[in-house]
Design an enzyme around this catalytic site. Structure first.
Site, PDB file in Angstrom:
ATOM      1  N   LYS A 280      -3.185  -9.210   2.212  1.00  0.00           N
ATOM      2  CA  LYS A 280      -4.543  -8.702   2.025  1.00  0.00           C
ATOM      3  C   LYS A 280      -5.206  -8.448   3.378  1.00  0.00           C
ATOM      4  O   LYS A 280      -4.862  -9.111   4.360  1.00  0.00           O
ATOM      5  CB  LYS A 280      -5.383  -9.751   1.271  1.00  0.00           C
ATOM      6  CG  LYS A 280      -5.083  -9.841  -0.207  1.00  0.00           C
ATOM      7  CD  LYS A 280      -6.011 -10.836  -0.872  1.00  0.00           C
ATOM      8  CE  LYS A 280      -5.701 -10.989  -2.352  1.00  0.00           C
ATOM      9  NZ  LYS A 280      -6.033  -9.795  -3.141  1.00  0.00           N
ATOM     10  N   ARG A 354      -0.236 -11.784 -12.903  1.00  0.00           N
ATOM     11  CA  ARG A 354       0.428 -11.424 -14.165  1.00  0.00           C
ATOM     12  C   ARG A 354       1.847 -11.972 -14.217  1.00  0.00           C
ATOM     13  O   ARG A 354       2.373 -12.274 -15.275  1.00  0.00           O
ATOM     14  CB  ARG A 354       0.379  -9.895 -14.333  1.00  0.00           C
ATOM     15  CG  ARG A 354       1.070  -9.118 -13.246  1.00  0.00           C
ATOM     16  CD  ARG A 354       0.585  -7.663 -13.154  1.00  0.00           C
ATOM     17  NE  ARG A 354      -0.717  -7.534 -12.518  1.00  0.00           N
ATOM     18  CZ  ARG A 354      -1.358  -6.390 -12.350  1.00  0.00           C
ATOM     19  NH1 ARG A 354      -0.813  -5.264 -12.764  1.00  0.00           N
ATOM     20  NH2 ARG A 354      -2.534  -6.375 -11.764  1.00  0.00           N
TER      21      ARG A 354
HETATM   22  N1  BES Z   1      -6.506 -12.461  -7.023  1.00  0.00           N
HETATM   23  C1  BES Z   1      -6.549 -11.068  -6.973  1.00  0.00           C
HETATM   24  C2  BES Z   1      -7.724 -10.462  -7.744  1.00  0.00           C
HETATM   25  C3  BES Z   1      -9.111 -10.793  -7.269  1.00  0.00           C
HETATM   26  C4  BES Z   1      -9.733  -9.958  -6.364  1.00  0.00           C
HETATM   27  C5  BES Z   1      -9.781 -11.874  -7.756  1.00  0.00           C
HETATM   28  C6  BES Z   1     -11.021 -10.246  -5.951  1.00  0.00           C
HETATM   29  C7  BES Z   1     -11.049 -12.152  -7.339  1.00  0.00           C
HETATM   30  C8  BES Z   1     -11.674 -11.347  -6.440  1.00  0.00           C
HETATM   31  C9  BES Z   1      -5.268 -10.471  -7.532  1.00  0.00           C
HETATM   32  O1  BES Z   1      -4.131 -11.234  -7.417  1.00  0.00           O
HETATM   33  C10 BES Z   1      -5.043  -9.211  -6.797  1.00  0.00           C
HETATM   34  O2  BES Z   1      -4.876  -9.257  -5.627  1.00  0.00           O
HETATM   35  N2  BES Z   1      -5.058  -8.111  -7.518  1.00  0.00           N
HETATM   36  C11 BES Z   1      -4.862  -6.840  -6.940  1.00  0.00           C
HETATM   37  C12 BES Z   1      -3.998  -6.061  -7.903  1.00  0.00           C
HETATM   38  C13 BES Z   1      -3.457  -4.786  -7.358  1.00  0.00           C
HETATM   39  C14 BES Z   1      -2.467  -5.026  -6.231  1.00  0.00           C
HETATM   40  C15 BES Z   1      -2.794  -4.071  -8.499  1.00  0.00           C
HETATM   41  C16 BES Z   1      -6.224  -6.157  -6.781  1.00  0.00           C
HETATM   42  O3  BES Z   1      -7.081  -6.362  -7.635  1.00  0.00           O
HETATM   43  O4  BES Z   1      -6.415  -5.469  -5.797  1.00  0.00           O
HETATM   44 ZN    ZN Z   2      -3.099 -10.950  -5.555  1.00  0.00          ZN
END
Ligand code: BES
Ligand code: ZN
Ligand code: ZN
Length: 502
Positions: A280, A354
């Site tokens: 990230k 997921r």
């Molecule tokens: N944990 C994150 C989602 C999240 C983002 C929770 C902000 C709380 C606040 C999740 O694992 C994630 O990173 N999701 C990605 C998915 C994408 C790569 C398809 C996202 O939401 O960007």
């Molecule tokens: Zn994630």
């Protein structure tokens, strides 16, 4: 320090402050009127000499008591016209009362619960219980890593007594609410805990230490057991971290029936989500300790059910892992196995939730044949984009389950909004060289994530997926919660369990 709350017909504690209600245009409630008489009109005089407080819903003000009176001060709170008051208003007013008590340095207070015939949507004991609940919820603090303030006199608000003819009825309402508050606090504590302290192994131990003495059966699956039971996909997500994954199963057997036919709750428990090899960006990454908010809600729910000795059968499962890049981490383009037998091509290691949830969903359905399954997960940033931080997007494959959740949501002050499940979203998750892939297209990310999970629901079992990415966490204090962790989900699910079985 946590607040102790008791209920009495007439006050039994020596309190420094009396809390009383006032209606629109500063009409005094019966207890405010009593005090006004006893003090020779101190309250009515104080109200006449100012123009800010008028008894509107949610307002509060402080009036100093005459010297040598049994209380040092009075905290007045507005109920407005009372007829349109809802339980949720009473809680938010309670939150404001707490802040007023804190400002005034109050240690012990009596809240006078009046017999109130103006109320239409809540009755008087319910009103008192919800005000007490609001005070309790807003009093939450997470200060275990702060040095004690040298100048701190140690005086802190710690004792509330609800007094009045209605007190014993109010106690009955509060017995249920107060257990939920403890579950919410447990969930908030877990989410606020930093990831160097809370990782899969320590999280599992905390669950055991806290829930076992309350009568919840707790089972922890370590590396070996997870491999044996087939938590393959979950394992892939966490295998790159020095803190290896765990699964915790919790059973509350409250129905008294021989056969355990539970409702099931599944929580995403990523104790820190770096994104993995798809790392990230710096902005916002520190928030990713919240990525176990779903697991925290499930654990908080189990605590609540045990505390109020719920007459229901419930099983909870949390999938715990840390998502970290390393020489041993799973990579984008890996094809991995799930417990259900379907293969998944990992196109983004940051879509890890997921991959953890799918195995827990399979396990809990096959092992317990639950009446329904609800999963909670901080699953997608897309959910936050769609609904912000006010509503939790909820995907449900069964109208009866949705109706029960909708009602539970309204009762608990936790807002749910139904989102679409559709074949098209599911299709977007079909794989190229595998059965599934873990990444959909550019748009509708919360919906395609739900579509992915739907592949793991067996026999058309009623199922709901709550994406709590926007609601698990707040960046500014709210009427019922100091920032950051909210404990979202505990209260709505507690009411859902009650609606189904009690
Ligand atoms: N944990 C994150 C989602 C999240 C983002 C929770 C902000 C709380 C606040 C999740 O694992 C994630 O990173 N999701 C990605 C998915 C994408 C790569 C398809 C996202 O939401 O960007
Ligand atoms: Zn994630
Ligand atoms: Zn995540």
């Amino acid at each position: 320090m946590t607040i102790t709350i008791s209920f009495q017909k007439s006050p039994k504690i020596k309190a420094d402050t009396a809390i009383v209600a006032v209606y629109s245009d500063n009409r005094l409630s019966r207890s405010a009127e009593d005090i006004n008489k006893k003090t020779g009109g101190v309250i009515s005089h104080a109200l006449k000499t100012q123009s800010v407080f008028s008894g509107k819903k949610g307002q509060t003000t402080i009036v100093t008591a005459p010297q040598d009176f049994e209380y040092e001060r009075f905290v007045l709170f507005g109920l407005g016209d009372a007829g349109d008051l809802e339980a949720t208003d009473c809680e938010e007013t309670g939150g404001k009362i707490f802040l007023t008590l804190k400002c005034a340095g109050v240690e012990k207070a009596v809240l006078f619960a009046d017999d109130n015939n103006k109320l239409k949507k809540v009755d008087a004991p319910e009103l008192a219980a919800h005000v007490a609940m609001g005070i309790k919820l807003r009093s939450y603090k997470f200060d275990k890593y702060k040095a004690k303030d040298q100048d701190d006199s140690g005086s802190e608000f710690s004792r509330l007594e609800v007094a009045g003819d209605e007190a014993s009825a109010a106690r009955k309402f509060y017995d249920v609410l107060g257990s939920a508050a403890e579950g919410v606090f447990f969930a908030r504590d877990l989410v606020n805990e930093p990831p160097n302290k809370l990782y899969p192994e320590s999280f599992a131990e905390i669950i055991k230490t806290e829930l076992k003495p309350l009568g919840v059966e707790v089972e922890i699956f370590d590396e070996k057991k997870m491999q044996k039971l087939g938590f393959h996909s979950h394992w892939e997500v966490g295998k790159g971290s020095a803190n290896l994954p765990r699964v915790v199963v919790m059973r509350w057997k409250g129905s008294g029936k021989k056969k355990f036919e539970p409702m099931a709750f599944v929580g995403k428990g990523i104790t820190f989500d770096t994104g993995g090899i798809n790392l990230k960006p710096a902005a916002g990454i520190a928030d990713m300790k919240l990525d176990m908010g779903g697991a925290a809600a499930v654990v908080g729910l189990m605590k609540t059910l045990a505390l109020r000795k719920a007459k229901s059968d419930v099983v909870g499962i949390v999938g715990l892992a840390e998502n970290t890049p390393s020489h041993n981490a799973y990579r984008p383009s890996d094809v991995i196995q799930t417990m259900a037998g379907k293969t998944v091509e990992v196109l983004n290691t940051d879509a890890e939730g997921r991959l953890v949830l799918c195995d827990s969903l399979t396990y809990i359905q096959r092992k317990y044949k639950p009446k329904f399954v609800v999963d909670l997960a901080t699953l997608t940033g897309a959910m936050m984009v769609a609904l912000g931080t006010e509503y939790c997007g909820t995907f449900v494959n069964d109208d009866d389950l949705w109706n029960a959740m909708d009602m539970a949501s309204k009762k608990s002050n936790e807002k749910l909004w139904r989102m679409p499940l559709d074949k098209a979203y599911r299709k977007e998750m079909d794989g190229t060289i595998s059965d599934l892939k873990n990444l959909g297209g550019r748009y509708g990310g919360a919906c395609t994530a739900a579509g992915f999970l739907q592949n793991f629901i067996e026999d058309d079992r009623p199922w709901a997926h709550m994406d709590i990415a926007g609601t698990a966490w707040v960046h500014a204090d709210t009427p019922l919660c100091p920032k950051p962790a909210t404990g979202f989900g505990v209260r709505a699910l507690d009411r859902l369990v009650a609606a189904y079985s009690e």
